[in-house]
Enzyme design. Structure first.
Site, PDB file in Angstrom:
ATOM      1  N   LYS A  29      -2.663  39.955 -60.229  1.00  0.00           N
ATOM      2  CA  LYS A  29      -1.258  40.333 -60.433  1.00  0.00           C
ATOM      3  C   LYS A  29      -0.720  39.788 -61.751  1.00  0.00           C
ATOM      4  O   LYS A  29      -0.032  40.493 -62.491  1.00  0.00           O
ATOM      5  CB  LYS A  29      -0.403  39.853 -59.260  1.00  0.00           C
ATOM      6  CG  LYS A  29       1.053  40.292 -59.373  1.00  0.00           C
ATOM      7  CD  LYS A  29       1.793  40.231 -58.058  1.00  0.00           C
ATOM      8  CE  LYS A  29       2.004  38.848 -57.557  1.00  0.00           C
ATOM      9  NZ  LYS A  29       3.000  38.794 -56.448  1.00  0.00           N
ATOM     10  N   ARG A 130      16.609  33.267 -56.175  1.00  0.00           N
ATOM     11  CA  ARG A 130      15.701  32.374 -56.904  1.00  0.00           C
ATOM     12  C   ARG A 130      16.317  31.923 -58.231  1.00  0.00           C
ATOM     13  O   ARG A 130      17.024  32.686 -58.897  1.00  0.00           O
ATOM     14  CB  ARG A 130      14.357  33.068 -57.142  1.00  0.00           C
ATOM     15  CG  ARG A 130      13.647  33.391 -55.846  1.00  0.00           C
ATOM     16  CD  ARG A 130      12.338  34.103 -56.063  1.00  0.00           C
ATOM     17  NE  ARG A 130      11.356  33.217 -56.700  1.00  0.00           N
ATOM     18  CZ  ARG A 130      10.126  33.610 -57.010  1.00  0.00           C
ATOM     19  NH1 ARG A 130       9.751  34.860 -56.772  1.00  0.00           N
ATOM     20  NH2 ARG A 130       9.280  32.761 -57.572  1.00  0.00           N
ATOM     21  N   SER A 175       5.120  25.344 -65.430  1.00  0.00           N
ATOM     22  CA  SER A 175       5.439  26.727 -65.065  1.00  0.00           C
ATOM     23  C   SER A 175       4.879  27.690 -66.100  1.00  0.00           C
ATOM     24  O   SER A 175       5.357  27.738 -67.241  1.00  0.00           O
ATOM     25  CB  SER A 175       6.956  26.926 -64.951  1.00  0.00           C
ATOM     26  OG  SER A 175       7.264  28.302 -64.780  1.00  0.00           O
ATOM     27  N   GLN A 177       5.270  30.793 -65.933  1.00  0.00           N
ATOM     28  CA  GLN A 177       6.280  31.819 -66.150  1.00  0.00           C
ATOM     29  C   GLN A 177       7.222  31.424 -67.281  1.00  0.00           C
ATOM     30  O   GLN A 177       7.533  32.238 -68.161  1.00  0.00           O
ATOM     31  CB  GLN A 177       7.062  32.065 -64.864  1.00  0.00           C
ATOM     32  CG  GLN A 177       6.238  32.687 -63.742  1.00  0.00           C
ATOM     33  CD  GLN A 177       7.042  32.850 -62.466  1.00  0.00           C
ATOM     34  OE1 GLN A 177       8.219  32.495 -62.396  1.00  0.00           O
ATOM     35  NE2 GLN A 177       6.411  33.382 -61.436  1.00  0.00           N
ATOM     36  N   ASP A 327       0.055  29.012 -55.771  1.00  0.00           N
ATOM     37  CA  ASP A 327       0.286  30.113 -54.837  1.00  0.00           C
ATOM     38  C   ASP A 327      -0.625  30.051 -53.619  1.00  0.00           C
ATOM     39  O   ASP A 327      -0.428  30.814 -52.666  1.00  0.00           O
ATOM     40  CB  ASP A 327       0.079  31.453 -55.544  1.00  0.00           C
ATOM     41  CG  ASP A 327       1.188  31.760 -56.525  1.00  0.00           C
ATOM     42  OD1 ASP A 327       2.327  31.324 -56.293  1.00  0.00           O
ATOM     43  OD2 ASP A 327       0.914  32.437 -57.540  1.00  0.00           O
ATOM     44  N   ARG A 402       3.025  35.798 -49.184  1.00  0.00           N
ATOM     45  CA  ARG A 402       1.915  34.853 -49.015  1.00  0.00           C
ATOM     46  C   ARG A 402       1.995  34.134 -47.663  1.00  0.00           C
ATOM     47  O   ARG A 402       0.957  33.841 -47.053  1.00  0.00           O
ATOM     48  CB  ARG A 402       1.878  33.862 -50.169  1.00  0.00           C
ATOM     49  CG  ARG A 402       1.611  34.555 -51.491  1.00  0.00           C
ATOM     50  CD  ARG A 402       1.146  33.633 -52.582  1.00  0.00           C
ATOM     51  NE  ARG A 402       1.211  34.286 -53.871  1.00  0.00           N
ATOM     52  CZ  ARG A 402       0.285  35.127 -54.344  1.00  0.00           C
ATOM     53  NH1 ARG A 402      -0.776  35.405 -53.607  1.00  0.00           N
ATOM     54  NH2 ARG A 402       0.420  35.678 -55.540  1.00  0.00           N
TER      55      ARG A 402
END
Length: 447
Positions: A29, A130, A175, A177, A327, A402
């Protein structure tokens, strides 16, 4: 895309037989998101194979179209992206709806920060809860303006910088991201963008930037790294072969380890060392987990993962390993529930700001199966059953794919199975999960 307003309960019974054969999981992903974004910023046409066609990635594809790139599906996993070049994205005529995808939302904030255009971004109820300030605060130093709800949450209005400035930023938390968002913003800025991470995080953005022709320098600094990107490169279209997602492979690997007599081969799995903390941990627990046919594809290590039924023992996982497996903790907790002895997973604060409070949700999942566990600060402590947990309970998924998939794996390994309150969100990252697991574990194991 599925209607998430209607819950879709699903149950898992003890596996009908050992997990055997060869399977392939959907494309990674993280790499799929980036392939679409970097293709949109490149000059020319990028051919992508193996793209994950889950809902999260499809949201990124739709956003790239709204920003002016040509994005076309040619067949299963095969896509074509005709890019606009660095700084060439156009103002979208509609709201960018990122659904449930925090990765897409945060990375696209970085992409938009360097373009002198206005956009509005939203998401589903989970994503709107979030935090986004961890991305928007550093990106504001480029000159971009972000206006959102309290805490910087979506919906978010974004006005990109007309003359973006390069960033020099030290990540306060590990992170990938946030790091990737800063690098994406730096593509449009003159000079050098510099990001320092105290703990190394997944480096798919750095690898793919090089693949498309950018100059990226990485130097070790203690346990972390310093990443430097030369701004305003000309990215040139390049083919991307997306490997199988190690996070998706994790559910099948753990299921095979927990069901006696299993031997399952998961083909073409991405083995980036910054993504394989789970596999290292499972081996420390005594798992028979090996790699066949190791190779490199598109700058990423790939191989076939072989998982065999194993008797596991408890383990302590240090906090510094968390970024390489953040994750995978819910499904690791399932393995720990079946292991002999106590397991302690340290430094899991980041799990509290995932699709749900994933730390609390993981503990509740184990308790529903009759497994003793405790959240101590940012640590999760699991008292293993040394075999099959009792099971028989219901997992509250909290709109988290998840947790849903981990709960189903727990059901396969439990004496009385498990029920998941809503399996609809599995489609965001792993369409076809149920049918693939039923093929490996026996028809009717999940349904």
């Amino acid at each position: 895309m599925p209607d998430h307003a209607v819950p879709s309960p699903v149950s898992a019974r003890p596996a009908a037989r050992p997990l055997t054969g060869r399977i392939a999981v959907p494309g990674d992903k993280s790499i799929s998101h980036r392939a679409l974004m970097f293709g949109a910023l490149a000059v020319g046409e990028t051919a992508i194979t193996g793209l994950l066609e889950g809902e999260d990635v499809l949201r990124t594809a739709a956003a790239m179209r709204l920003l002016g790139a040509e994005v076309e599906r040619l067949g299963e996993g095969r896509w074509r992206v005709a890019g606009r070049g660095i700084g060439g994205l156009t103002e979208p005529e509609d709201v960018l709806d990122m659904g449930n995808s925090g990765t897409a939302a945060r990375l696209i904030c970085g992409l938009l920060a360097g373009h002198p255009i206005f956009a509005v971004m939203t998401g589903d109820a989970s994503l709107r809860r979030r935090p986004m300030k961890r991305v928007t605060e550093p990106l504001a130093a480029t000159g971009a303006v972000f206006r959102g709800r309290e805490g910087g949450r979506l919906p978010l209005a974004i006005e990109g910088a007309r003359d973006p400035l390069p960033l020099d930023y030290v990540l306060p938390v590990a992170s990938a991201q946030v790091k990737s968002a800063c690098l994406l913003a730096g593509l449009c800025a003159p000079g050098t963008t510099r990001v320092v991470e105290r703990e190394a995080t997944r480096d798919h953005s750095e690898n793919m930037l090089r693949h498309f022709g950018a100059t990226v320098r990485v130097a070790a600094e203690g346990a972390g790294r310093v990443i430097e990107l030369d701004g305003q490169p000309e990215l040139v279209a390049a083919p991307v072969a997306v490997p199988g997602d190690p996070s998706s492979a994790a559910f099948f690997a753990v299921a095979a380890l927990l069901v006696p007599g299993s031997r399952l081969v998961i083909e073409n799995v991405g083995l980036n060392p910054l993504r394989t903390g789970l596999f290292d941990t499972l081996r420390e627990m005594g798992a028979t987990l090996t790699i066949e046919n190791p190779r490199t594809e598109g700058g990423e290590p790939v191989g076939d993962l072989v998982a065999e039924g194993s008797a596991l023992r408890g383990v302590e996982v240090p906090a510094e390993r968390a970024p390489s497996m953040i994750d995978e903790y819910p499904v690791l907790a399932v393995a720990a529930a079946c292991a002999r002895g106590q397991s302690r997973f340290r430094g899991l604060a980041e799990l509290r700001v995932k699709e749900s409070d994933r730390l609390l949700g993981t503990a509740e999942m184990l308790e529903a199966a009759g497994v003793r566990c405790a959240v101590e600060g940012d640590d999760l402590v699991v008292e293993g059953c040394g075999g099959q947990p009792p099971g028989g309970g219901t997992v509250r998924t909290r709109m988290d794919h998840r947790l849903a998939m981990s709960g189903l794996v727990l059901g396969l390994a439990s004496r009385d199975g498990m029920r998941v309150d809503d399996g609809a969100f599995i489609a965001t990252s792993f369409p076809g999960f149920t049918s693939l697991m039923n093929g490996a574990a026996g028809a009717g194991s999940i349904g």
